[in-house]
Design an enzyme around this catalytic site. Structure first.
Site, PDB file in Angstrom:
ATOM      1  N   GLU A 120      50.039 -45.435 -14.498  1.00  0.00           N
ATOM      2  CA  GLU A 120      49.336 -44.810 -15.611  1.00  0.00           C
ATOM      3  C   GLU A 120      49.937 -43.439 -15.916  1.00  0.00           C
ATOM      4  OE1 GLU A 120      45.112 -47.042 -15.433  1.00  0.00           O
ATOM      5  OE2 GLU A 120      45.177 -45.110 -14.460  1.00  0.00           O
ATOM      6  N   CYS A 140      48.845 -44.662  -3.727  1.00  0.00           N
ATOM      7  CA  CYS A 140      49.044 -43.455  -2.920  1.00  0.00           C
ATOM      8  C   CYS A 140      48.636 -43.753  -1.484  1.00  0.00           C
ATOM      9  CB  CYS A 140      48.219 -42.298  -3.467  1.00  0.00           C
ATOM     10  SG  CYS A 140      48.488 -40.752  -2.551  1.00  0.00           S
ATOM     11  N   CYS A 147      39.181 -40.368  -4.507  1.00  0.00           N
ATOM     12  CA  CYS A 147      40.232 -40.581  -5.511  1.00  0.00           C
ATOM     13  C   CYS A 147      40.506 -42.077  -5.692  1.00  0.00           C
ATOM     14  CB  CYS A 147      41.503 -39.862  -5.067  1.00  0.00           C
ATOM     15  SG  CYS A 147      42.947 -40.273  -6.050  1.00  0.00           S
ATOM     16  N   GLY A 203      49.669 -40.949  -7.226  1.00  0.00           N
ATOM     17  CA  GLY A 203      50.631 -40.714  -6.158  1.00  0.00           C
ATOM     18  C   GLY A 203      50.713 -39.287  -5.674  1.00  0.00           C
ATOM     19  N   GLU A 204      51.392 -39.144  -4.548  1.00  0.00           N
ATOM     20  CA  GLU A 204      51.593 -37.826  -3.936  1.00  0.00           C
ATOM     21  C   GLU A 204      53.065 -37.444  -4.125  1.00  0.00           C
ATOM     22  OE1 GLU A 204      50.166 -35.148  -2.637  1.00  0.00           O
ATOM     23  OE2 GLU A 204      52.226 -34.525  -2.274  1.00  0.00           O
ATOM     24  N   SER A 235      51.333 -31.079  -8.195  1.00  0.00           N
ATOM     25  CA  SER A 235      50.140 -30.958  -7.357  1.00  0.00           C
ATOM     26  C   SER A 235      50.312 -31.777  -6.088  1.00  0.00           C
ATOM     27  CB  SER A 235      48.927 -31.457  -8.152  1.00  0.00           C
ATOM     28  OG  SER A 235      47.786 -31.495  -7.333  1.00  0.00           O
ATOM     29  N   SER A 258      45.916 -29.115  -3.299  1.00  0.00           N
ATOM     30  CA  SER A 258      44.541 -29.626  -3.326  1.00  0.00           C
ATOM     31  C   SER A 258      43.852 -29.259  -2.024  1.00  0.00           C
ATOM     32  CB  SER A 258      44.576 -31.148  -3.499  1.00  0.00           C
ATOM     33  OG  SER A 258      45.163 -31.462  -4.741  1.00  0.00           O
ATOM     34  N   LEU A 259      42.895 -28.384  -2.112  1.00  0.00           N
ATOM     35  CA  LEU A 259      42.259 -27.826  -0.915  1.00  0.00           C
ATOM     36  C   LEU A 259      40.930 -28.530  -0.623  1.00  0.00           C
ATOM     37  CD1 LEU A 259      43.326 -25.572   0.867  1.00  0.00           C
ATOM     38  CD2 LEU A 259      42.053 -23.932  -0.526  1.00  0.00           C
ATOM     39  N   HIS A 260      39.984 -28.409  -1.508  1.00  0.00           N
ATOM     40  CA  HIS A 260      38.668 -29.090  -1.468  1.00  0.00           C
ATOM     41  C   HIS A 260      37.733 -28.643  -0.365  1.00  0.00           C
ATOM     42  CE1 HIS A 260      40.708 -31.603  -4.267  1.00  0.00           C
ATOM     43  NE2 HIS A 260      41.410 -32.247  -3.356  1.00  0.00           N
ATOM     44  N   CYS A 378      41.163 -36.633 -13.647  1.00  0.00           N
ATOM     45  CA  CYS A 378      41.787 -36.451 -12.339  1.00  0.00           C
ATOM     46  C   CYS A 378      41.193 -37.427 -11.344  1.00  0.00           C
ATOM     47  CB  CYS A 378      41.485 -35.052 -11.804  1.00  0.00           C
ATOM     48  SG  CYS A 378      42.440 -33.794 -12.588  1.00  0.00           S
TER      49      CYS A 378
END
Ligand code: SAH
Ligand code: SF4
Length: 385
Positions: A120, A140, A147, A203-204, A235, A258-260, A378
């Site tokens: 996508e 991913c 996610c 994906g990462e 990211s 990306s912390l969260h 996201c």
């Protein structure tokens, strides 16, 4: 059997064909032109015995005119076009499905890869700017619980050409549908151009480091799409070796991490990759990155009601980032099938921001919600089946 012409290796053919292909058609791997940097292309032409001077014209067709076939390159000598036609292919990604969000700000493309897998790509319009959100992998491997891409698991890396082709796809869409462009025109008479790319799709990106960096180099080529480094944001979930490498190579781009969560236990519960790259190692890598590059990092924080959105959480992130050049990007949770969390309400998000600003002088934004109804927000990107 038209699709056979796009096969790059025999291994990409269905198993029942691989055997017969090996006896009857000696398949030479075909090169995806979008995999090549301008220098790669020049070397290829020279190796074929053509003058390297054709490179610029060809590059112009690929990335300025966004040509969709070799037939649309009349100024490339016929002999060269014929050779390109037999030994290379133009790796444009056909659209499988295209969806517009009801707010009219987001268009999601489901694009078809050569091996029938799908990815996508999202075209987003925030105030005054158009951004392509592109994917770096099919699925991913990092498994973040909230996610949708993580929930679908990992299938494979994308090639540089497949990453580049997504940007080319959006650039074409902007050219043929200028109403998508809105306020982005610098000169009202100029053709709309793609200027912003975020590697925040499926994906990462740092798990697919080499392909992503090659793609970024191609996107930045000043004679082609010419994306400015400050308009490219990558990211990462926090792949520490990748951040260290980015820092050492001083790659010109914006980094988002990306912390969260601001402690190891809470983070590991949301982001399994934190077990491999613990928070203290991640923060050390971020510090090193900022020192090496003199750049600030965007820290992303998906706001989940009752989980990581209290004033105490805001203070914990403030403490964690103290002294670092940082901006916090707050993303109210977007719904996904496999996670039953709820997004933080606007007033609580504002309070979170106020604490960061007043007590820690830490700038932050709350991400505008775009494309939620078409699952293009996201973390909502996933392919069923
Ligand atoms: N793999 C990279 C980039 C893709 S995800 C990364 O994780 O950073 C892009 C951003 O969306 C990340 O900050 C991710 O944490 C966030 N995200 C994932 N799922 C989400 C969801 N359901 N709601 C809101 N943000 C989400
Ligand atoms: Fe992968 Fe990023 Fe989704 Fe985590 S948030 S599963 S790293 S795409």
């Amino acid at each position: 059997m038209v699709w056979l012409k796009n096969l790059r290796t025999r291994a990409e053919a269905p198993r029942y064909l691989q055997y017969s292909l090996s006896i009857t058609v000696p398949l030479t791997p075909r090169l995806n032109l979008y995999d090549l940097s301008r220098e790669d292309l020049r070397l290829l032409l020279v190796r074929w015995g053509f003058s390297g001077t054709h490179t610029e014209r060809l590059w112009n067709y690929l990335y300025l005119q966004l040509a969709e076939s070799f037939d649309a390159m009349p100024l490339v000598p016929a002999k060269l076009r014929a050779r390109l036609g037999t030994e290379t292919f133009l790796g444009s990604l056909p659209i499988a499905v295209e969806t517009d969000s009801s707010d009219g700000f987001t268009r999601k493309y489901l694009l078809q890869l050569n091996d029938d897998r799908r990815i996508e790509t999202v075209l987003m319009r925030f105030t005054g700017r158009v951004t392509a959100c592109i994917s770096s992998q099919v699925g991913c491997a990092m498994g973040c619980v909230f996610c949708a891409t993580g929930q679908m698991g990992y299938t494979r890396h994308l090639t540089p050409g497949e990453i580049v082709a997504q940007a080319v796809h959006v650039a074409r869409a902007l050219r043929t549908q200028p109403q998508l462009e809105n306020a982005e025109l610098v000169m009202p008479t100029s053709a709309p151009r793609l200027r912003n790319v975020v590697l925040m799709g499926m994906g990462e990106p740092l798990h697919n480091y080499d392909a992503v960096m090659k793609a970024i180099d191609i996107l930045r080529d000043p004679n082609g799409l010419g994306l400015a480094a400050e308009r490219i944001t990558l990211s990462t979930v926090g792949v520490v070796p990748g951040i260290l490498r980015l820092a050492q190579e001083k790659r010109p781009l914006h980094l988002a991490v990306s912390l969260h969560a601001a402690n190891q236990a809470e983070r590991a519960a949301l982001v399994p990759a934190a077990k491999k790259w613990p928070l203290d190692e991640l923060m050390a890598a971020c510090r090193f990155y900022s020192e090496q590059t003199q750049r600030r990092i965007f820290y992303e924080w998906t706001l989940i009601e009752g989980k990581n959105d209290s004033p105490a959480h805001a203070r914990a992130v403030g403490e964690l980032l103290r002294g670092l050049p940082a901006q916090v990007n707050l993303i109210p949770l977007n719904p996904t099938e496999g996670f039953d969390g709820v997004p933080t309400r606007t007033d609580a998000a504002r309070q979170f921001q106020r604490i960061l600003a007043d007590e820690f002088a830490l700038p932050s934004t709350v991400r505008q919600r775009r494309g939620i109804d078409i699952a293009a927000g996201c973390g909502q990107l996933a392919i069923a089946g």
